[in-house]
Design a protein around this motif. Structure first.
Motif, PDB file in Angstrom:
ATOM      1  N   SER A 233     -42.867  26.613  -5.717  1.00  0.00           N
ATOM      2  CA  SER A 233     -44.320  26.707  -5.707  1.00  0.00           C
ATOM      3  C   SER A 233     -44.928  25.403  -5.190  1.00  0.00           C
ATOM      4  O   SER A 233     -44.275  24.360  -5.167  1.00  0.00           O
ATOM      5  CB  SER A 233     -44.847  27.007  -7.114  1.00  0.00           C
ATOM      6  N   GLN A 234     -46.186  25.511  -4.770  1.00  0.00           N
ATOM      7  CA  GLN A 234     -46.974  24.365  -4.339  1.00  0.00           C
ATOM      8  C   GLN A 234     -48.253  24.314  -5.186  1.00  0.00           C
ATOM      9  O   GLN A 234     -48.657  25.314  -5.773  1.00  0.00           O
ATOM     10  CB  GLN A 234     -47.341  24.489  -2.854  1.00  0.00           C
ATOM     11  N   PRO A 235     -48.899  23.147  -5.262  1.00  0.00           N
ATOM     12  CA  PRO A 235     -50.148  23.061  -6.030  1.00  0.00           C
ATOM     13  C   PRO A 235     -51.134  24.136  -5.585  1.00  0.00           C
ATOM     14  O   PRO A 235     -51.168  24.450  -4.399  1.00  0.00           O
ATOM     15  CB  PRO A 235     -50.666  21.658  -5.690  1.00  0.00           C
ATOM     16  N   PRO A 236     -51.871  24.754  -6.501  1.00  0.00           N
ATOM     17  CA  PRO A 236     -51.981  24.453  -7.933  1.00  0.00           C
ATOM     18  C   PRO A 236     -50.963  25.201  -8.798  1.00  0.00           C
ATOM     19  O   PRO A 236     -51.204  25.370 -10.003  1.00  0.00           O
ATOM     20  CB  PRO A 236     -53.407  24.896  -8.252  1.00  0.00           C
ATOM     21  N   TYR A 237     -49.882  25.682  -8.210  1.00  0.00           N
ATOM     22  CA  TYR A 237     -48.759  26.305  -8.929  1.00  0.00           C
ATOM     23  C   TYR A 237     -49.122  27.651  -9.562  1.00  0.00           C
ATOM     24  O   TYR A 237     -48.546  28.047 -10.573  1.00  0.00           O
ATOM     25  CB  TYR A 237     -48.199  25.344  -9.986  1.00  0.00           C
ATOM     26  N   THR A 238     -50.048  28.329  -8.947  1.00  0.00           N
ATOM     27  CA  THR A 238     -50.430  29.656  -9.438  1.00  0.00           C
ATOM     28  C   THR A 238     -49.707  30.783  -8.700  1.00  0.00           C
ATOM     29  O   THR A 238     -49.847  31.949  -9.066  1.00  0.00           O
ATOM     30  CB  THR A 238     -51.951  29.864  -9.307  1.00  0.00           C
ATOM     31  N   GLU A 239     -48.942  30.437  -7.654  1.00  0.00           N
ATOM     32  CA  GLU A 239     -48.143  31.414  -6.919  1.00  0.00           C
ATOM     33  C   GLU A 239     -46.721  30.884  -6.801  1.00  0.00           C
ATOM     34  O   GLU A 239     -46.513  29.719  -6.443  1.00  0.00           O
ATOM     35  CB  GLU A 239     -48.720  31.666  -5.515  1.00  0.00           C
ATOM     36  N   TRP A 240     -45.736  31.744  -7.101  1.00  0.00           N
ATOM     37  CA  TRP A 240     -44.335  31.352  -7.057  1.00  0.00           C
ATOM     38  C   TRP A 240     -43.526  32.345  -6.236  1.00  0.00           C
ATOM     39  O   TRP A 240     -43.770  33.559  -6.297  1.00  0.00           O
ATOM     40  CB  TRP A 240     -43.756  31.275  -8.473  1.00  0.00           C
ATOM     41  N   ASN A 241     -42.573  31.830  -5.473  1.00  0.00           N
ATOM     42  CA  ASN A 241     -41.603  32.652  -4.756  1.00  0.00           C
ATOM     43  C   ASN A 241     -40.249  32.501  -5.437  1.00  0.00           C
ATOM     44  O   ASN A 241     -39.846  31.379  -5.790  1.00  0.00           O
ATOM     45  CB  ASN A 241     -41.509  32.215  -3.289  1.00  0.00           C
ATOM     46  N   TRP A 242     -39.535  33.617  -5.589  1.00  0.00           N
ATOM     47  CA  TRP A 242     -38.314  33.615  -6.381  1.00  0.00           C
ATOM     48  C   TRP A 242     -37.107  34.082  -5.554  1.00  0.00           C
ATOM     49  O   TRP A 242     -37.220  34.989  -4.737  1.00  0.00           O
ATOM     50  CB  TRP A 242     -38.471  34.519  -7.601  1.00  0.00           C
ATOM     51  N   LYS A 243     -35.967  33.424  -5.799  1.00  0.00           N
ATOM     52  CA  LYS A 243     -34.691  33.826  -5.214  1.00  0.00           C
ATOM     53  C   LYS A 243     -33.690  34.043  -6.335  1.00  0.00           C
ATOM     54  O   LYS A 243     -33.631  33.263  -7.296  1.00  0.00           O
ATOM     55  CB  LYS A 243     -34.140  32.726  -4.287  1.00  0.00           C
ATOM     56  N   SER A 244     -32.872  35.098  -6.202  1.00  0.00           N
ATOM     57  CA  SER A 244     -31.811  35.319  -7.177  1.00  0.00           C
ATOM     58  C   SER A 244     -30.670  34.348  -6.919  1.00  0.00           C
ATOM     59  O   SER A 244     -30.272  34.105  -5.781  1.00  0.00           O
ATOM     60  CB  SER A 244     -31.291  36.756  -7.081  1.00  0.00           C
ATOM     61  N   LEU A 245     -30.132  33.781  -7.984  1.00  0.00           N
ATOM     62  CA  LEU A 245     -29.005  32.853  -7.877  1.00  0.00           C
ATOM     63  C   LEU A 245     -27.665  33.572  -7.839  1.00  0.00           C
ATOM     64  O   LEU A 245     -26.631  32.940  -7.615  1.00  0.00           O
ATOM     65  CB  LEU A 245     -29.011  31.881  -9.064  1.00  0.00           C
ATOM     66  N   ASP A 246     -27.660  34.892  -8.099  1.00  0.00           N
ATOM     67  CA  ASP A 246     -26.425  35.673  -8.158  1.00  0.00           C
ATOM     68  C   ASP A 246     -25.423  35.054  -9.129  1.00  0.00           C
ATOM     69  O   ASP A 246     -24.208  35.095  -8.902  1.00  0.00           O
ATOM     70  CB  ASP A 246     -25.801  35.821  -6.763  1.00  0.00           C
ATOM     71  N   LYS A 247     -25.943  34.457 -10.184  1.00  0.00           N
ATOM     72  CA  LYS A 247     -25.096  33.810 -11.191  1.00  0.00           C
ATOM     73  C   LYS A 247     -25.828  33.849 -12.512  1.00  0.00           C
ATOM     74  O   LYS A 247     -27.009  33.471 -12.587  1.00  0.00           O
ATOM     75  CB  LYS A 247     -24.802  32.370 -10.782  1.00  0.00           C
ATOM     76  N   ARG A 248     -25.169  34.305 -13.562  1.00  0.00           N
ATOM     77  CA  ARG A 248     -25.786  34.308 -14.878  1.00  0.00           C
ATOM     78  C   ARG A 248     -25.756  32.894 -15.457  1.00  0.00           C
ATOM     79  O   ARG A 248     -24.716  32.225 -15.427  1.00  0.00           O
ATOM     80  CB  ARG A 248     -25.070  35.268 -15.829  1.00  0.00           C
ATOM     81  N   ILE A 249     -26.897  32.434 -15.984  1.00  0.00           N
ATOM     82  CA  ILE A 249     -26.994  31.093 -16.538  1.00  0.00           C
ATOM     83  C   ILE A 249     -27.707  31.141 -17.885  1.00  0.00           C
ATOM     84  O   ILE A 249     -28.420  32.087 -18.204  1.00  0.00           O
ATOM     85  CB  ILE A 249     -27.749  30.136 -15.588  1.00  0.00           C
ATOM     86  N   GLY A 250     -27.532  30.095 -18.667  1.00  0.00           N
ATOM     87  CA  GLY A 250     -28.245  29.943 -19.920  1.00  0.00           C
ATOM     88  C   GLY A 250     -28.651  28.493 -20.113  1.00  0.00           C
ATOM     89  O   GLY A 250     -28.027  27.581 -19.563  1.00  0.00           O
ATOM     90  N   GLY A 251     -29.699  28.265 -20.893  1.00  0.00           N
ATOM     91  CA  GLY A 251     -30.143  26.923 -21.249  1.00  0.00           C
ATOM     92  C   GLY A 251     -30.332  25.979 -20.086  1.00  0.00           C
ATOM     93  O   GLY A 251     -29.844  24.848 -20.120  1.00  0.00           O
ATOM     94  N   PRO A 252     -31.053  26.363 -19.031  1.00  0.00           N
ATOM     95  CA  PRO A 252     -31.104  25.526 -17.832  1.00  0.00           C
ATOM     96  C   PRO A 252     -31.878  24.218 -18.009  1.00  0.00           C
ATOM     97  O   PRO A 252     -32.869  24.158 -18.721  1.00  0.00           O
ATOM     98  CB  PRO A 252     -31.820  26.432 -16.820  1.00  0.00           C
TER      99      PRO A 252
END
Length: 334
Positions: A233-252
């Protein structure tokens, strides 16, 4: 206060060279210099974070009689040398289970401790995020509730004098993800009521800001699908683009090194469950494992600090039988 001497659990760096990845691209070898158990006083010790403040180390975590128990409290440890640790404070609640301690330094040079209350009521279990402030790590203000009920503000990150954090829904709000913002860490407003991200249960997160104000979010995703996501995201951080990591994670958790590389600490679920350090390629949306820390079973929830040309990582693990708090010192080659 009781001093607690570290108990070594691993050997020297040479014993762990096989755990490092090849030096390719923007990655590099990650070599375990040392890992020490720094606390195991409670029946269950877990969910850590780490910071340096006024030339001292502070490690925070939850301790209680079990992974989920009504007596959860937030322990604050301190050290001058990262070898000998002592308890600076224990933050407790008479009517709730305090969970998932996180600690940051505010722009006005105070410590901010954040966590969530798990409250058992006649209508069910609810979660309320809360913060405490301290000038010295020993004396803390009274609890101050932040965010909204059943929206767990999991980690707070500061950028340009402002605090940001994603909150994930629990109970009837499970599946919702919100973004909160604050100018002082005390009063939070909602920037995004419901973040548009794929999946049925987005939850734990880590936010990282670059010098050019670009923001990244490493997001745990359970349910369907259960692979993590990387948000940009870029300021003011009200819009986000997402990519899948193809990896299960926890506690990042993730940190940017002085040379610009980004390294994350996550729980990995493939093969043996473990807490690992992974290089993040934000352009490709890819995590590459660099080093598995001595860990297993009930483990994860790391805090990270870059200090004296080494990466210091707090985390918890039950690989020695009892859930205990560990501190790892890692050398990262160019």
């Amino acid at each position: 206060m009781l001093a607690f001497l570290l108990v070594p659990v691993v050997g020297n760096a040479a014993d762990n060279s096989s755990s490092a990845i090849p030096n390719t691209g923007n990655q590099g070898k990650a070599v375990l210099v040392d890992a020490q158990r720094i606390w195991d006083a409670a029946p269950h010790n877990a969910f850590t974070d780490l910071v340096r403040f006024k030339d001292r180390w502070y490690c925070v975590f939850r301790e209680g009689s079990g992974h989920v128990s009504p007596d959860g409290a937030l322990r604050v440890l301190t050290s001058t040398d990262a070898v000998h640790w002592e308890s600076a404070a224990l933050v407790t609640s008479e009517d709730s289970d305090l969970r998932d301690a996180k600690i940051t330094v505010t722009p006005d040079n105070r410590l901010l401790l954040a966590g969530a209350e798990a409250i058992q009521t006649p209508t069910g279990r609810h979660h309320q995020s809360a913060v405490w402030f301290s000038e010295d790590g020993s004396t803390w203000t009274a609890k101050h509730k932040v965010g909204t009920l059943d929206n767990w503000l999991w980690r707070i990150t500061w950028h340009n004098g402002h605090a940001y954090g994603f909150g994930y829904g629990t109970g009837d709000k499970q599946g919702d993800l919100s973004l909160f913002h604050s100018e002082d860490g005390n009063d939070f407003e909602t920037l995004i009521e419901k973040v548009d991200v794929a999946g049925t249960y987005p939850n734990e997160s880590s936010v990282l800001f670059l010098p050019d104000d670009t923001a990244y979010c490493l997001l745990r995703q359970d349910g369907t699908p259960n692979s993590g996501n990387l948000g940009t995201s870029q300021p003011p951080y009200t819009e986000w683009n997402w990519k899948s990591l193809d990896k299960r994670i926890g506690g990042p958790e993730m940190i940017r090194l002085p040379d610009g590389r980004i390294i994350a600490a996550v729980r990995l679920y493939d093969k043996k469950v473990r807490t690992s350090l992974c290089w993040l390629d934000p352009q490709a949306g890819r995590l590459t494992e660099a080093l598995a820390l001595p860990s297993g079973g009930d483990t994860s929830y790391a805090g990270m600090v870059w200090h004296d040309d080494h990466l210091w990582v707090s985390y918890y693990s039950s690989h020695e039988g009892k859930t205990s708090i560990y501190l790892a010192k890692v050398r990262l080659a160019p």
